[in-house]
Design a protein around this motif. Structure first.
Motif, PDB file in Angstrom:
ATOM      1  N   GLU A  81       0.848  -1.196   0.000  1.00 35.32           N
ATOM      2  CA  GLU A  81       0.000   0.000   0.000  1.00 35.32           C
ATOM      3  C   GLU A  81       0.888   1.251   0.000  1.00 35.32           C
ATOM      4  O   GLU A  81       1.912   1.300   0.677  1.00 35.32           O
ATOM      5  CB  GLU A  81      -0.856  -0.017   1.276  1.00 35.32           C
ATOM      6  CG  GLU A  81      -1.971   1.007   1.291  1.00 35.32           C
ATOM      7  CD  GLU A  81      -2.791   0.883   2.567  1.00 35.32           C
ATOM      8  OE1 GLU A  81      -4.027   0.803   2.463  1.00 35.32           O
ATOM      9  OE2 GLU A  81      -2.197   0.849   3.661  1.00 35.32           O
ATOM     10  N   GLY A  82       0.494   2.220  -0.801  1.00 40.78           N
ATOM     11  CA  GLY A  82       1.240   3.478  -0.807  1.00 40.78           C
ATOM     12  C   GLY A  82       2.416   3.497  -1.760  1.00 40.78           C
ATOM     13  O   GLY A  82       3.274   4.376  -1.690  1.00 40.78           O
ATOM     14  N   PHE A 114       1.357  -0.581  -6.396  1.00 48.54           N
ATOM     15  CA  PHE A 114       0.224  -1.180  -5.668  1.00 48.54           C
ATOM     16  C   PHE A 114      -0.970  -1.390  -6.587  1.00 48.54           C
ATOM     17  O   PHE A 114      -1.343  -0.518  -7.356  1.00 48.54           O
ATOM     18  CB  PHE A 114      -0.160  -0.253  -4.505  1.00 48.54           C
ATOM     19  CG  PHE A 114      -1.250  -0.784  -3.614  1.00 48.54           C
ATOM     20  CD1 PHE A 114      -1.158  -2.043  -3.035  1.00 48.54           C
ATOM     21  CD2 PHE A 114      -2.372  -0.013  -3.330  1.00 48.54           C
ATOM     22  CE1 PHE A 114      -2.156  -2.530  -2.199  1.00 48.54           C
ATOM     23  CE2 PHE A 114      -3.373  -0.486  -2.493  1.00 48.54           C
ATOM     24  CZ  PHE A 114      -3.270  -1.745  -1.929  1.00 48.54           C
ATOM     25  N   GLY A 150      -4.069  -2.580  -5.374  1.00 46.13           N
ATOM     26  CA  GLY A 150      -5.352  -2.493  -4.673  1.00 46.13           C
ATOM     27  C   GLY A 150      -5.590  -3.514  -3.585  1.00 46.13           C
ATOM     28  O   GLY A 150      -6.452  -3.339  -2.728  1.00 46.13           O
ATOM     29  N   GLU A 151      -4.827  -4.609  -3.607  1.00 46.32           N
ATOM     30  CA  GLU A 151      -4.984  -5.648  -2.585  1.00 46.32           C
ATOM     31  C   GLU A 151      -3.776  -5.554  -1.648  1.00 46.32           C
ATOM     32  O   GLU A 151      -2.639  -5.682  -2.094  1.00 46.32           O
ATOM     33  CB  GLU A 151      -5.030  -7.025  -3.259  1.00 46.32           C
ATOM     34  CG  GLU A 151      -5.776  -8.063  -2.469  1.00 46.32           C
ATOM     35  CD  GLU A 151      -5.897  -9.401  -3.231  1.00 46.32           C
ATOM     36  OE1 GLU A 151      -6.586 -10.285  -2.712  1.00 46.32           O
ATOM     37  OE2 GLU A 151      -5.301  -9.544  -4.309  1.00 46.32           O
ATOM     38  N   LYS A 152      -4.018  -5.316  -0.350  1.00 47.25           N
ATOM     39  CA  LYS A 152      -2.913  -4.997   0.561  1.00 47.25           C
ATOM     40  C   LYS A 152      -2.414  -6.212   1.343  1.00 47.25           C
ATOM     41  O   LYS A 152      -3.192  -6.901   1.994  1.00 47.25           O
ATOM     42  CB  LYS A 152      -3.356  -3.914   1.551  1.00 47.25           C
ATOM     43  CG  LYS A 152      -2.250  -3.449   2.481  1.00 47.25           C
ATOM     44  CD  LYS A 152      -2.731  -2.460   3.514  1.00 47.25           C
ATOM     45  CE  LYS A 152      -3.302  -3.186   4.707  1.00 47.25           C
ATOM     46  NZ  LYS A 152      -3.624  -2.317   5.831  1.00 47.25           N
ATOM     47  N   THR A 195       1.505  -2.482   4.730  1.00 47.21           N
ATOM     48  CA  THR A 195       1.599  -1.031   4.596  1.00 47.21           C
ATOM     49  C   THR A 195       3.015  -0.706   4.135  1.00 47.21           C
ATOM     50  O   THR A 195       3.909  -1.564   4.194  1.00 47.21           O
ATOM     51  CB  THR A 195       1.357  -0.330   5.945  1.00 47.21           C
ATOM     52  OG1 THR A 195       2.414  -0.740   6.849  1.00 47.21           O
ATOM     53  CG2 THR A 195       0.005  -0.698   6.544  1.00 47.21           C
ATOM     54  N   ARG A 196       3.242   0.507   3.730  1.00 46.96           N
ATOM     55  CA  ARG A 196       4.595   0.917   3.322  1.00 46.96           C
ATOM     56  C   ARG A 196       5.579   0.734   4.485  1.00 46.96           C
ATOM     57  O   ARG A 196       6.682   0.236   4.308  1.00 46.96           O
ATOM     58  CB  ARG A 196       4.559   2.379   2.861  1.00 46.96           C
ATOM     59  CG  ARG A 196       5.853   2.831   2.220  1.00 46.96           C
ATOM     60  CD  ARG A 196       5.795   4.303   1.815  1.00 46.96           C
ATOM     61  NE  ARG A 196       6.994   4.664   1.094  1.00 46.96           N
ATOM     62  CZ  ARG A 196       7.148   4.587  -0.222  1.00 46.96           C
ATOM     63  NH1 ARG A 196       6.158   4.150  -0.970  1.00 46.96           N
ATOM     64  NH2 ARG A 196       8.276   4.944  -0.791  1.00 46.96           N
TER      65      ARG A 196
END
Length: 335
Positions: free
Chosen positions: A215-216, A220, A222-224, A227-228
């Protein structure tokens, strides 16, 4: 850790002036042949592989510290490497899909002695590996790597080990479930093969995350999975698993994704020692060679290919010289 004269000379020969390994990879065989045939709509033969490798080597080694080739189709290219270092692959392409565990095999008529005689500065082995595989299968792989490590010691030549993870239960390696497991697979593999018993000199590793699940990031989708901040921590955690020099492989991702990956590694503060980067520089030229021929492919390499490898070199400003892993502050200190 003390480096022997042959190991030191080999590592120097594949590094740039800073002591960073900025190498291009062109040892693909079976996968390259299939890709060329698919784009052409007709079979690709040994001549195609030799010419493709030669053109890539001739153009891209002007901007690389070394080239990784295979002795099956890459030896003509080895003579066109602009004075840069040479790594030669020692394993057969792919693996036997009929046998469980993705077991490796060595090339039939090659040995470390013969690869060195053919001009290799370093030996490279690819191993499909996951710490989550059955212990009986991993024991076979451990013994296999021990043998190769000992062979490289006998001939005083650096041993680069590339390991590529997979799902031991046959799951999809492009899935969210695998992305969640990947940090542990990469870290566990680095911890295992960093052990002294294998006598590996440089670990060629996957990054410990799947970029499309971070994510970020620009990559990406869309599917996490992370997190960064979690992704950055995975880079740091993997680094703690070994004291050996390690470099990243591009794993077939596009050039923009690989560049963003290296930016993430830099942001994490990870002291990686370079790259052995193949498809992220030349993959998009496969269709050009297959459909338009050698001249069009050379033109593509001279423009887009050079741009791709220049992007990688720019990102490599964040890499740390490999000699620091030996407690040295310069190459001269090592002899």
């Amino acid at each position: 850790m003390k480096l022997t004269p042959g190991k030191l000379a080999g590592l120097k020969s594949v590094s740039d002036a800073r002591g960073v390994i900025a190498a291009a990879a062109m040892d693909q065989r079976g996968s390259l042949q299939k890709s060329l045939a698919k784009e052409r709509g007709a079979a690709a033969d040994a001549h195609d592989l030799e010419r493709f490798k030669l053109l890539v080597t001739e153009v891209l080694t002007r901007h690389a510290s070394a080239i990784l080739l295979d002795p099956e189709f890459g030896l003509p290219a080895a003579h066109q490497r602009n004075g840069k270092g040479l790594l030669l692959a020692y394993e057969k392409t792919g693996y036997d899909s009929a046998t469980p565990g993705r077991l490796p095999d060595l090339l039939d008529v090659w040995s470390v002695r013969r690869l060195k005689e053919a001009g290799a500065d370093c030996i490279k082995i690819l191993l499909y590996y996951t710490p989550f595989e059955k212990s009986a299968i991993n024991d076979l792989k451990h013994a296999w790597i021990e043998r190769i490590g000992d062979e490289c010691i006998a001939h005083d030549i650096p041993f680069f080990l590339e390991f590529v993870g997979y799902d031991a239960h046959g799951g999809d390696e492009k899935s969210l479930a695998y992305a969640l497991k990947k940090p542990e697979i990469v870290s566990g593999s680095m911890a295992e093969f960093g052990k002294a018993r294998y006598n590996v000199d440089v670990l060629k590793v996957e990054v410990p995350i799947e970029m499309s699940f971070v994510e970020g990031t620009r990559a990406f989708k869309g599917e996490k999975a992370y997190t960064r901040a979690e992704a950055l921590q995975h880079f740091r955690d993997a680094e703690t698993m070994t004291h050996k020099p390690f470099i990243y492989l591009s794993a077939g991702v596009s050039n923009p994704v690989f560049i963003e990956t290296l930016e993430l590694a830099a942001e994490s503060g990870t002291k990686f020692n370079g790259v052995l980067c193949g498809r992220a520089t030349w993959k998009d030229g496969i269709a050009i060679y297959a459909r338009e021929g050698e001249k069009a492919f050379r033109d593509w390499l001279e423009t887009t290919g050079v741009e791709n490898i220049s992007n990688v070199n720019e990102a490599l400003k964040a890499a740390t010289p490999w000699y620091t892993k030996f407690g040295a502050t310069s190459l001269a200190e090592l002899g």
